[in-house]
Write a protein that holds these residues in place. Structure first.
Motif, mmCIF file in Angstrom:
data_model
loop_
_atom_site.group_PDB
_atom_site.id
_atom_site.type_symbol
_atom_site.label_atom_id
_atom_site.label_comp_id
_atom_site.label_asym_id
_atom_site.label_seq_id
_atom_site.Cartn_x
_atom_site.Cartn_y
_atom_site.Cartn_z
ATOM 1 N N SER A 58 0.853 -1.187 0.000
ATOM 2 C CA SER A 58 0.000 0.000 0.000
ATOM 3 C C SER A 58 0.892 1.240 0.000
ATOM 4 N N PHE A 59 0.395 2.318 -0.612
ATOM 5 C CA PHE A 59 1.058 3.628 -0.576
ATOM 6 C C PHE A 59 0.356 4.485 0.479
ATOM 7 N N SER A 60 1.074 5.493 0.973
ATOM 8 C CA SER A 60 0.512 6.427 1.954
ATOM 9 C C SER A 60 0.813 7.846 1.481
ATOM 10 N N TYR A 61 -0.212 8.685 1.410
ATOM 11 C CA TYR A 61 -0.046 10.058 0.921
ATOM 12 C C TYR A 61 -0.366 11.044 2.035
ATOM 13 N N ASP A 62 0.592 11.921 2.349
ATOM 14 C CA ASP A 62 0.414 12.957 3.365
ATOM 15 C C ASP A 62 -0.022 14.244 2.671
ATOM 16 N N ARG A 63 -1.245 14.656 2.914
ATOM 17 C CA ARG A 63 -1.777 15.829 2.217
ATOM 18 C C ARG A 63 -1.035 17.122 2.585
ATOM 19 N N LYS A 64 -0.513 17.196 3.809
ATOM 20 C CA LYS A 64 0.163 18.432 4.208
ATOM 21 C C LYS A 64 1.477 18.613 3.461
ATOM 22 N N THR A 65 2.261 17.562 3.365
ATOM 23 C CA THR A 65 3.606 17.672 2.770
ATOM 24 C C THR A 65 3.643 17.260 1.306
ATOM 25 N N GLN A 66 2.532 16.701 0.797
ATOM 26 C CA GLN A 66 2.442 16.191 -0.574
ATOM 27 C C GLN A 66 3.486 15.103 -0.847
#
Length: 572
Positions: free
Chosen positions: A164-172
């Motif tokens: 699975s991938f994980s995306y942090d919206r704050k840091t992109q």
């Protein structure tokens, strides 16, 4: 701020760096690692990357290889008290990323392990102790606070079923573990120097991602639904920041080319059993070199309907002997047998897991169904060696060539008769390329050879993508160009033109000597030149390999190079 430990005798170091707001990369640098899974290249070591995200709640993304246990845990404790970590996000459970999960659970028993359903199952089998867990599906979100909202992208089969991938919206930042990575070790945290890393990036893709090209395209489609991606935080090698668009586009282009083939081989394996995953990956890599599409499927997590559909649309089947005691894998194997049909081809291999289904009865079942054997059953009686992986890759290539033989014949017939004769008038010398890498030897008869530069002295060689020696001619590899003598080349040419079984010794019965770079010199050659691969250029069905010349010698000063004249120019 970058902190490096003193290099140990094994040259294992740790690098930490703030890569974005409240986000720290912990990179385990393995400078001397010269072998990883099936890749023969790996001239530049590797890294195992882990990441610490500090919101109102704290998450650790992946751990490291167990060889870094003390270095990694000491470094982590220097950054944070493990008791403060709320979540351990597992991108992928292969031991090089999850080797310290059990240690983390001992240091931080309060932590919640977050991952795909399959990842959590793998962790249960690995740690053998109770732990808090949170199973995530595609699109699920985890709010760490202070703007760090993590969105999950389920990306199975890159290159295990649990990814699975994980995306942090704050840091992109998109954390992708194996995908978009490379085995490249340097002090550079990011991809500033594209030219330095692109050969390793491509080779890593070919070995680990190309056999899963359709899964790559599915992951790319899901990535396209995310907001802007500023950084790809990979599990191996430098992080992608300066060339994100370019390098993601390369994955898309390569995967589209691999997936468009109208011929598919289904490779069934058991990811966490014996050496099933590595052997299957080697065979799959060999298949993809022939421009045949591969779909890999874990028998342990097989849905019967999906298995039946995959077998139905596949021209070939490759099957790992599953553990005899695993009822799920055995049931999936039964589905494969029920769906198999005549005119398909099949290859079977052992996993060296200690509880393998007997290979001979399984092979007989498929032949009785009318399937054609693509390669002799691969029997693994000891821990796989370099030679084992070479045998597996060559077996895969043989399977792919068997499936594409009719297509290749049709392509030969389609070219204009006058044009093929004109092309055939382009003559070349006769040479034999020899190489030896970590004890794995290869050889190839060649005529598409030319000097390419004076400063430095360099030559180019065209190498077909499905040649076995291609894996021994990556950037940094060394080999010998043996020049054949006019009037004295027939025996050598006849020997190296014959078709060798997978894993066979190409030099049996041939007189050889050994160069300083370890490659064989053919004693009966007119001259030899020692070379090192400097770069490679892709040209449809061949690689143009540019190599610098290190040394050479002529055995007969007055003799001439053998010349190869072809009748036609659209096949050898």
């Amino acid at each position: 701020m970058v902190a490096l430990t003193e290099r140990t005798q094994k040259r294992l170091t740790i690098q930490t760096r703030e890569i974005a707001a409240e986000t720290t990369a912990i990179r385990s640098l393995d400078w001397d690692r010269d072998r990883f899974d099936i890749e023969f290249g790996l001239q530049n070591g590797t890294t195992y990357n882990s990441f610490l995200i500090r919101g109102d709640r704290i998450a650790l993304v992946d751990t490291s290889h167990e060889k870094f246990r003390q270095l990694y845990l000491d470094t982590l404790k220097g950054l944070i008290d493990p008791a403060q970590i709320d979540y351990l996000i597992i991108s992928h459970t292969e031991p090089d990323h999850s080797g310290l999960v059990k240690d983390m659970l001992q240091l931080a028993p309060q932590v919640t392990v977050v991952g795909s359903k399959v990842a959590i199952q793998f962790i249960e089998d690995f740690v053998h102790q109770p732990f808090k867990r949170q199973i995530v599906k595609n699109g699920d979100k985890l709010d760490l606070g202070n703007g760090h909202e993590i969105e999950f992208v389920i990306a199975p089969n890159l290159h295990w079923p649990d990814t699975s991938f994980s995306y942090d919206r704050k840091t992109q930042i998109l954390f992708t573990c194996d995908a978009f990575g490379m085995h490249y070790c340097s002090d550079s945290t990011f991809d500033e120097d594209l030219a330095a890393i692109e050969a390793d990036y491509r080779f890593y893709y070919e070995c680990l991602m190309a056999p899963n090209a359709r899964s790559v395209l599915s992951a790319l489609k899901r990535m396209g639904e995310l907001p802007e991606i500023g950084t790809i935080a990979t599990g191996h090698g430098p992080l992608l920041h300066h060339n994100v668009t370019e390098l993601v586009d390369r994955y898309r282009k390569w995967s589209q080319a691999k997936a468009k083939s109208d011929t598919t081989v289904a490779v069934f394996y058991v990811s966490d059993y014996g050496y099933s995953d590595r052997i299957s990956q080697a065979i799959a890599h060999g298949i993809t070199k022939t421009d045949v599409a591969v779909e890999m499927f874990d028998l342990k997590f097989a849905d019967p309907q999906e298995v039946q559909e995959l077998v139905g649309r596949s021209a070939g089947l490759v099957i790992a002997t599953p553990p005899a005691s695993n009822s799920t894998a055995q049931a999936a194997l039964g589905t494969v047998l029920a769906a198999a049909k005549e005119k398909q081809i099949v290859g079977i291999f052992e996993c060296y897991g200690g509880d393998d289904e007997p290979i001979d009865p399984l092979s007989i079942k498929f032949t009785e169904l009318g399937l054609k054997v693509a390669f002799p059953p691969i029997r693994i009686k000891d821990t796989p060696t370099e030679a084992t992986y070479q045998l597996c890759e060559e077996a895969g290539t043989d399977l792919g060539q068997l499936l594409t033989r009719d297509r290749d014949i049709q392509q030969r017939k389609s070219i204009d008769n006058d044009l093929e004769k004109a092309l055939g008038r382009i003559s070349g010398g006769l040479y034999i390329i020899t190489a030896n890498k970590h004890g794995v030897k290869g050889a190839m008869l060649a005529s598409w050879v030319s000097q390419a530069s004076f400063q430095p002295l360099g030559i180019t060689i065209a190498v077909a993508k499905d040649r076995a020696i291609e894996s021994l001619m990556q950037v940094g590899d060394k080999f010998v160009l043996n020049v054949l003598e006019e009037g004295n080349y027939q025996l050598l040419m006849k020997h190296f033109l014959k078709r060798f079984p997978p894993g066979a010794d190409r030099f049996a019965g041939v007189k050889t000597q050994t160069t300083e770079n370890g490659s064989p010199i053919l004693t009966d050659s007119l001259a030899y030149i020692e070379c090192e691969v400097a770069s490679r250029m892709e040209c449809s069905d061949h690689w143009i390999v540019y190599s610098t010349v290190e040394s050479g010698r002529v055995s007969k000063a007055e003799a001439l190079t053998a010349v190869h004249h072809r009748k036609v120019g659209n096949y050898y």
